[in-house]
Scaffold this motif. Structure first.
Motif, PDB file in Angstrom:
ATOM      1  N   GLY A  10       4.400  -3.417  -3.264  1.00 36.80           N
ATOM      2  CA  GLY A  10       3.609  -3.570  -4.475  1.00 36.80           C
ATOM      3  C   GLY A  10       2.307  -2.829  -4.391  1.00 36.80           C
ATOM      4  N   TRP A  11       1.415  -3.213  -5.278  1.00 38.13           N
ATOM      5  CA  TRP A  11       0.099  -2.582  -5.349  1.00 38.13           C
ATOM      6  C   TRP A  11      -0.943  -3.578  -4.890  1.00 38.13           C
ATOM      7  N   VAL A  12      -1.923  -3.082  -4.113  1.00 38.39           N
ATOM      8  CA  VAL A  12      -2.978  -3.954  -3.637  1.00 38.39           C
ATOM      9  C   VAL A  12      -4.248  -3.130  -3.450  1.00 38.39           C
ATOM     10  N   GLN A  13      -5.369  -3.756  -3.572  1.00 38.97           N
ATOM     11  CA  GLN A  13      -6.632  -3.061  -3.314  1.00 38.97           C
ATOM     12  C   GLN A  13      -6.893  -3.001  -1.817  1.00 38.97           C
ATOM     13  N   ALA A  14      -7.697  -2.050  -1.421  1.00 34.81           N
ATOM     14  CA  ALA A  14      -8.042  -1.898  -0.012  1.00 34.81           C
ATOM     15  C   ALA A  14      -8.594  -3.212   0.538  1.00 34.81           C
ATOM     16  N   GLY A  15      -8.129  -3.559   1.732  1.00 38.60           N
ATOM     17  CA  GLY A  15      -8.518  -4.820   2.336  1.00 38.60           C
ATOM     18  C   GLY A  15      -7.545  -5.952   2.073  1.00 38.60           C
ATOM     19  N   GLY A  16      -6.621  -5.721   1.169  1.00 40.15           N
ATOM     20  CA  GLY A  16      -5.663  -6.755   0.817  1.00 40.15           C
ATOM     21  C   GLY A  16      -4.486  -6.809   1.769  1.00 40.15           C
ATOM     22  N   SER A  17      -3.529  -7.682   1.434  1.00 38.52           N
ATOM     23  CA  SER A  17      -2.366  -7.910   2.290  1.00 38.52           C
ATOM     24  C   SER A  17      -1.083  -7.870   1.480  1.00 38.52           C
ATOM     25  N   LEU A  18      -0.013  -7.502   2.159  1.00 39.00           N
ATOM     26  CA  LEU A  18       1.331  -7.553   1.598  1.00 39.00           C
ATOM     27  C   LEU A  18       2.294  -7.944   2.709  1.00 39.00           C
ATOM     28  N   ARG A  19       3.435  -8.501   2.318  1.00 38.80           N
ATOM     29  CA  ARG A  19       4.443  -8.866   3.304  1.00 38.80           C
ATOM     30  C   ARG A  19       5.822  -8.453   2.805  1.00 38.80           C
ATOM     31  N   PRO A  20       6.163  -7.202   2.994  1.00 39.01           N
ATOM     32  CA  PRO A  20       7.519  -6.774   2.629  1.00 39.01           C
ATOM     33  C   PRO A  20       8.553  -7.469   3.513  1.00 39.01           C
ATOM     34  N   VAL A  80      13.790  -9.823   8.215  1.00 43.68           N
ATOM     35  CA  VAL A  80      12.630  -9.401   9.000  1.00 43.68           C
ATOM     36  C   VAL A  80      11.492  -9.121   8.041  1.00 43.68           C
ATOM     37  N   TYR A  81      10.308  -9.554   8.427  1.00 38.56           N
ATOM     38  CA  TYR A  81       9.119  -9.393   7.598  1.00 38.56           C
ATOM     39  C   TYR A  81       8.124  -8.450   8.262  1.00 38.56           C
ATOM     40  N   LEU A  82       7.318  -7.828   7.444  1.00 46.74           N
ATOM     41  CA  LEU A  82       6.246  -6.984   7.958  1.00 46.74           C
ATOM     42  C   LEU A  82       4.951  -7.445   7.293  1.00 46.74           C
ATOM     43  N   GLN A  83       4.217  -8.283   7.996  1.00 50.67           N
ATOM     44  CA  GLN A  83       2.941  -8.773   7.473  1.00 50.67           C
ATOM     45  C   GLN A  83       1.886  -7.700   7.677  1.00 50.67           C
ATOM     46  N   MET A  84       1.326  -7.217   6.585  1.00 45.45           N
ATOM     47  CA  MET A  84       0.335  -6.139   6.652  1.00 45.45           C
ATOM     48  C   MET A  84      -0.983  -6.638   6.085  1.00 45.45           C
ATOM     49  N   ASN A  85      -1.999  -6.609   6.902  1.00 46.28           N
ATOM     50  CA  ASN A  85      -3.329  -7.055   6.511  1.00 46.28           C
ATOM     51  C   ASN A  85      -4.315  -5.892   6.563  1.00 46.28           C
ATOM     52  N   SER A  86      -5.458  -6.080   5.946  1.00 39.30           N
ATOM     53  CA  SER A  86      -6.516  -5.062   5.932  1.00 39.30           C
ATOM     54  C   SER A  86      -5.951  -3.697   5.539  1.00 39.30           C
ATOM     55  N   LEU A  87      -5.160  -3.689   4.497  1.00 39.07           N
ATOM     56  CA  LEU A  87      -4.522  -2.452   4.070  1.00 39.07           C
ATOM     57  C   LEU A  87      -5.547  -1.433   3.579  1.00 39.07           C
ATOM     58  N   GLN A  88      -5.244  -0.177   3.872  1.00 37.33           N
ATOM     59  CA  GLN A  88      -6.116   0.925   3.483  1.00 37.33           C
ATOM     60  C   GLN A  88      -5.315   1.936   2.668  1.00 37.33           C
ATOM     61  N   PRO A  89      -5.993   2.780   1.901  1.00 30.83           N
ATOM     62  CA  PRO A  89      -5.266   3.773   1.091  1.00 30.83           C
ATOM     63  C   PRO A  89      -4.303   4.620   1.912  1.00 30.83           C
TER      64      PRO A  89
END
Length: 121
Positions: A10-20, A80-89
């Motif tokens: 999905g879409w997230v602002q910098a610093g956000g998190s996603l979990r595909p 399987v999950y991929l927790q991604m934090n502190s996302l950057q461009p």
């Protein structure tokens, strides 16, 4: 064959998190390793992180995501999950999972279609 289906990008602002997530089906007993890759426009495909399918331990992570990304497995759901934090461009890419059914280093036999991750600044 092993079937892999990704979701949760999905879409997230910098610093956000996603979990595909990556749901595996069919011949999952044949899987040794499941890896998350990413491909950004103009860049080489990169292995982000990989997990031992049977034991659940991380077998690889890229230095570019160290400390920000965690791979995990729900064996009951074959997911399987991929927790991604502190996302950057620079994390913007198509993320897809792949399954290795042998112990040949770097060889992945089955691939999903991918889920897009977009990080805005």
């Amino acid at each position: 064959q092993v079937q892999l289906v990704e979701s949760g990008g999905g879409w997230v602002q910098a610093g956000g998190s996603l979990r595909p997530s990556c749901a595996a089906s069919r011949r999952t007993f044949s899987v040794y390793t499941l890896g998350w890759f990413r491909k950004a426009p103009g860049k080489e495909r990169e292995l982000v992180e990989a997990i031992n399918w049977g034991r659940g331990g991380t077998t690889y992570y890229a230095n570019s995501v160290k400390g920000r990304v965690t791979i995990s497995r729900d064996s009951a759901k074959n997911t399987v999950y991929l927790q991604m934090n502190s996302l950057q461009p620079e994390d913007t890419a198509l993320y897809y999972c792949a399954a290795a059914t042998s112990l040949v280093a770097g060889r992945y036999d089955y691939w999903g279609q991918g889920t897009q991750v977009t990080v805005s600044s």
